[in-house]
Design an enzyme around this catalytic site. Structure first.
Site, PDB file in Angstrom:
ATOM      1  N   CYS B  51       3.185  -1.008  -0.760  1.00 51.16           N
ATOM      2  CA  CYS B  51       2.167  -0.003  -0.460  1.00 51.16           C
ATOM      3  C   CYS B  51       2.798   1.308  -0.053  1.00 51.16           C
ATOM      4  O   CYS B  51       2.114   2.305   0.111  1.00 51.16           O
ATOM      5  CB  CYS B  51       1.261  -0.489   0.651  1.00 51.16           C
ATOM      6  SG  CYS B  51       0.483  -2.041   0.268  1.00 51.16           S
ATOM      7  N   ASP B  53       4.673   1.906   2.804  1.00 53.70           N
ATOM      8  CA  ASP B  53       4.941   2.105   4.225  1.00 53.70           C
ATOM      9  C   ASP B  53       5.281   0.798   4.914  1.00 53.70           C
ATOM     10  O   ASP B  53       4.548  -0.182   4.777  1.00 53.70           O
ATOM     11  CB  ASP B  53       3.717   2.687   4.940  1.00 53.70           C
ATOM     12  CG  ASP B  53       3.542   4.154   4.644  1.00 53.70           C
ATOM     13  OD1 ASP B  53       4.318   4.941   5.206  1.00 53.70           O
ATOM     14  OD2 ASP B  53       2.650   4.494   3.849  1.00 53.70           O
ATOM     15  N   CYS B  78       6.427   7.976   3.940  1.00 54.22           N
ATOM     16  CA  CYS B  78       6.425   9.396   3.623  1.00 54.22           C
ATOM     17  C   CYS B  78       6.671  10.214   4.885  1.00 54.22           C
ATOM     18  O   CYS B  78       6.843   9.683   5.981  1.00 54.22           O
ATOM     19  CB  CYS B  78       5.104   9.774   2.977  1.00 54.22           C
ATOM     20  SG  CYS B  78       3.708   9.513   4.073  1.00 54.22           S
ATOM     21  N   CYS B 125      -3.282   5.956   5.940  1.00 53.19           N
ATOM     22  CA  CYS B 125      -2.171   5.247   5.334  1.00 53.19           C
ATOM     23  C   CYS B 125      -0.893   5.384   6.113  1.00 53.19           C
ATOM     24  O   CYS B 125      -0.088   4.475   6.156  1.00 53.19           O
ATOM     25  CB  CYS B 125      -1.976   5.723   3.905  1.00 53.19           C
ATOM     26  SG  CYS B 125      -1.796   7.484   3.769  1.00 53.19           S
TER      27      CYS B 125
END
Lengths: 449, 214
Positions: B51, B53, B78, B125
């Site tokens: 996903c 992360d 990110c 997220c």
């Protein structure tokens, strides 16, 4: 101190060539006439339009009347696919495309599906190429349009379009269909326009898209080649410009600029292609030599001379881009975090790589400004960035797509074993190179950026 | 040079405040080496590399005051994921350490406020650190026998007799359990002893089996 800047995102867009700007300027200033007008200023604009159409036609090995100017590559793709599909729907309502197309194509196919069309999205091999036999198997009596790109924008793979054209030709022969009858072959050649020959007869295509913003021309100009005699239904209605296929006053300056840019790009194609391919190989080789656990995405040889796309395992693409940006380097990623939809690159997934490889993919696309010094600069800057982000990262992945459990002091610290890295283990068990995305991870509750 | 990207419709700043950038480029409290046995009191990990992360946090907790005396972390993700984890680690360990009882109440909004905002699309997220922290806190509660303080994110108790949640079942299935018996074995609990609960547990097993392996 002025920071060094290295632009390596030419697949996204290219700067305007100053020679192109020069030929555009008069049409942005004094020659502002509407080409539909009869007076002198209008006739001058019309002349420019006629000349540009001839230039573009010649470069494609086509007639001028086969060239339609639009406002973007996306619009050309839409006109080709929706226009041909709808004009020939009496023959059937089936379209075929590939899993690695640009969204400009995939979006049209999805729209047709909503309108009740049967759609086939062909899989690709590990390099991103459709197998001709898959296309042959997908063709049916009701197929109207086949749209397969000439070169992929993300991974740079060049697809064997002539083979697809032959498959369709053979199918038509076997089914007594003439050249002006469906199915038609469309190709999005936007990424290829500066690198490959776009002779439409040699490619064997019926419809072909190019645009200005990828070839050092103006943005906002697209071209659709439509082979003589093939009927399309317009998607924009009005004053009937562009042979009634694309109404709206012509963007004369843009069109003149496009023709000039296309001419320059094609004239320089081979020399520039060789120069870029050498730089490309230097960059790929340098990254592989300096950074462990890197895979090249796309075909090693059958690829655009300016495209480098690598997955650098255990780091996330957006984080790498931000660090690169901080040292003046512009690149792109297929990571979900960098997309508006938060979906990872459909292209990296389509070539059978796991999600983690998509999140870790970085694309460098070279161009006219790129030099050996630029490549050396990237090769200096990238390894320490990767090293830093890998030190931060708890993920340790193998090149075969498996994940090494991170040894932690707490593994047997009285916790039930199901609490330990369960998702990591799950991924290890269910994704590997070649099997494509695992179904479970499409669960939106697991989605993250 | 523009440091930011703006959404032309909403005017929302797309990319990162100076504080986010600072924490992204200069992360605080990173754990660069693997931890040695006994050097931390608790740890927790959430996310999935698929996903994009994964967050792993390690805690030191003062036994007398139950304050967080240190938090170290590793993150795969990110820019905002890295910055959020870094900021969270500062928040719980600054000023002599936040009481654990307060720290488990921290939510993504609290981290965002300290970061000077994050793009909307990035919040759900990338701010997973509070969840990783609560997992580590659970680890601590379990180790110190405070089982009643364990909080499970977004989970629902399906078997009141054993306290087993739907998340436990999901994780057991992910670990390879395909029958009720497997799940009981994995969870070391007689989940589904009563008739009505058993039906629901079996349904959940089928659901997750279909979801992950179907």
């Amino acid at each position: 101190m002025e920071m060094r800047t290295v632009y390596m995102d030419h697949a996204a867009t290219t700067p305007l060539d100053p020679r192109v700007l020069q030929v555009m300027l008069p049409y942005l200033k004094e020659e502002y006439g509407n080409p539909s007008a009869l007076y002198e200023r209008g006739r001058a604009a019309k002349d420019a339009l006629v000349d540009s159409r001839e230039t573009v036609g010649k470069l494609l090995g086509a007639h001028a009347d086969e060239i339609i100017f639009t406002a973007s590559g996306t619009e050309s793709d839409n006109l080709a696919i929706l226009g041909a599909a709808r004009a020939h729907e009496a023959k059937g309502k089936h379209v075929i495309t590939s899993a690695v197309e640009h969204h400009a194509v995939l979006g049209c196919v999805e729209q047709l599906a909503k309108e009740g069309w049967r759609t086939t999205v062909l899989p690709v091999d590990e390099y991103g190429r459709v197998k001709p036999e898959d296309l042959a198997a997908a063709l049916a009596e009701d197929t109207t349009v086949v749209s397969i790109m000439l070169a992929n924008n993300e991974i740079g793979t060049v697809l064997p379009l002539r083979e697809y054209a032959k498959v369709i030709r053979d199918w038509k022969k076997a089914h007594n269909r003439g050249p002006l009858e469906a199915p038609f072959l469309h190709t999005d050649a936007c990424q290829a326009a500066g690198a490959l020959s776009l002779d439409v007869a040699k490619l064997g295509v019926d419809l072909l898209t190019v645009n200005g913003g990828k070839i050092y021309g103006p943005k906002g100009v697209g071209v659709l080649y439509v082979r003589r005699g093939i009927k399309l239904r317009p998607i924009v209605f009005g004053g009937g410009q562009e042979m009634r296929l694309r109404s709206g006053t012509e963007n004369v300056a843009g069109i003149v600029g496009f023709a000039k840019a296309f001419e320059l790009a094609q004239a320089d194609r081979e020399a520039e292609g060789n120069r870029l391919a050498a730089l490309r190989d230097m960059l790929i080789g340098g990254i592989q030599a300096r950074i462990p656990k890197v895979v090249l995405n796309g075909h090693p040889a059958e690829r655009l001379p300016n495209n480098v796309n690598v997955s650098i395992l255990d780091v996330e693409g957006e984080a790498v881009l931000l660090y690169l940006d901080a040292v003046g380097i512009s690149a792109a990623t297929g990571s979900a975090c960098d997309s508006a939809s938060l979906d990872p690159s459909h292209v990296i997934l389509a070539i059978g790589r796991p999600y983690e490889f998509a999140h870790a993919s970085i694309r460098f696309t070279l161009g006219r400004s790129s030099t050996e010094a630029d490549v050396a600069y990237v090769l200096d800057q990238l390894p320490p960035i990767v090293e830093k982000l890998r030190a931060i990262s708890p993920v340790k992945m193998q090149l075969d797509g498996t994940i090494v459990g991170n040894a932690s002091a707490f593994v047997s610290d009285g916790r039930p074993h199901w609490e330990r890295n369960v998702i990591l283990n799950e991924v290890k068990n269910h994704s590997s190179v070649g099997t494509g995305p695992t179904k479970n991870l499409q669960d939106p509750s697991l989605r993250s950026g | 040079m523009s440091d930011d990207i703006r959404n032309e419709r909403t005017g929302e700043r797309w990319v990162y405040s100076p504080t986010v950038r600072d924490h992204f480029f200069h992360p605080r409290n990173l754990l660069l080496d693997e931890p040695t046995e006994g050097s931390f009191d608790a740890s927790g990990v959430v996310g999935s590399p698929a996903c994009g992360d994964v967050m792993h946090v390690w805690l030191k907790i003062d036994k007398a005051t139950e304050r967080v005396s240190d938090m170290k972390w590793k993150t795969f993700g990110c820019g905002s994921a890295i910055a959020a984890t870094s900021m969270f680690s500062v928040m719980v360990s600054e000023n002599g350490g936040m009481p654990l009882a307060d720290a488990v109440q921290l939510r993504p909004q609290d981290v965002m406020k300290r970061l000077g905002g994050l793009p909307n699309r990035k919040i759900h997220c990338s701010v997973l650190v509070d969840k990783a922290f609560r997992k580590a806190a659970n680890d601590w509660f379990r180790a110190t026998g405070q089982v009643e303080r364990i909080q499970v994110d977004g989970a629902r108790v399906v078997d009141p007799a054993t306290g087993v949640t739907d998340k436990d079942i999901e994780e057991a299935v992910l670990e390879g359990a395909v029958t009720l018996e497997d799940v009981q074995k994995k969870l070391k609990a007689g989940v589904g002893a009563s008739e009505e609960v058993r039906t629901e547990v079996e349904q959940l097993i089928r659901f997750y089996k279909e979801k992950y392996y179907g």
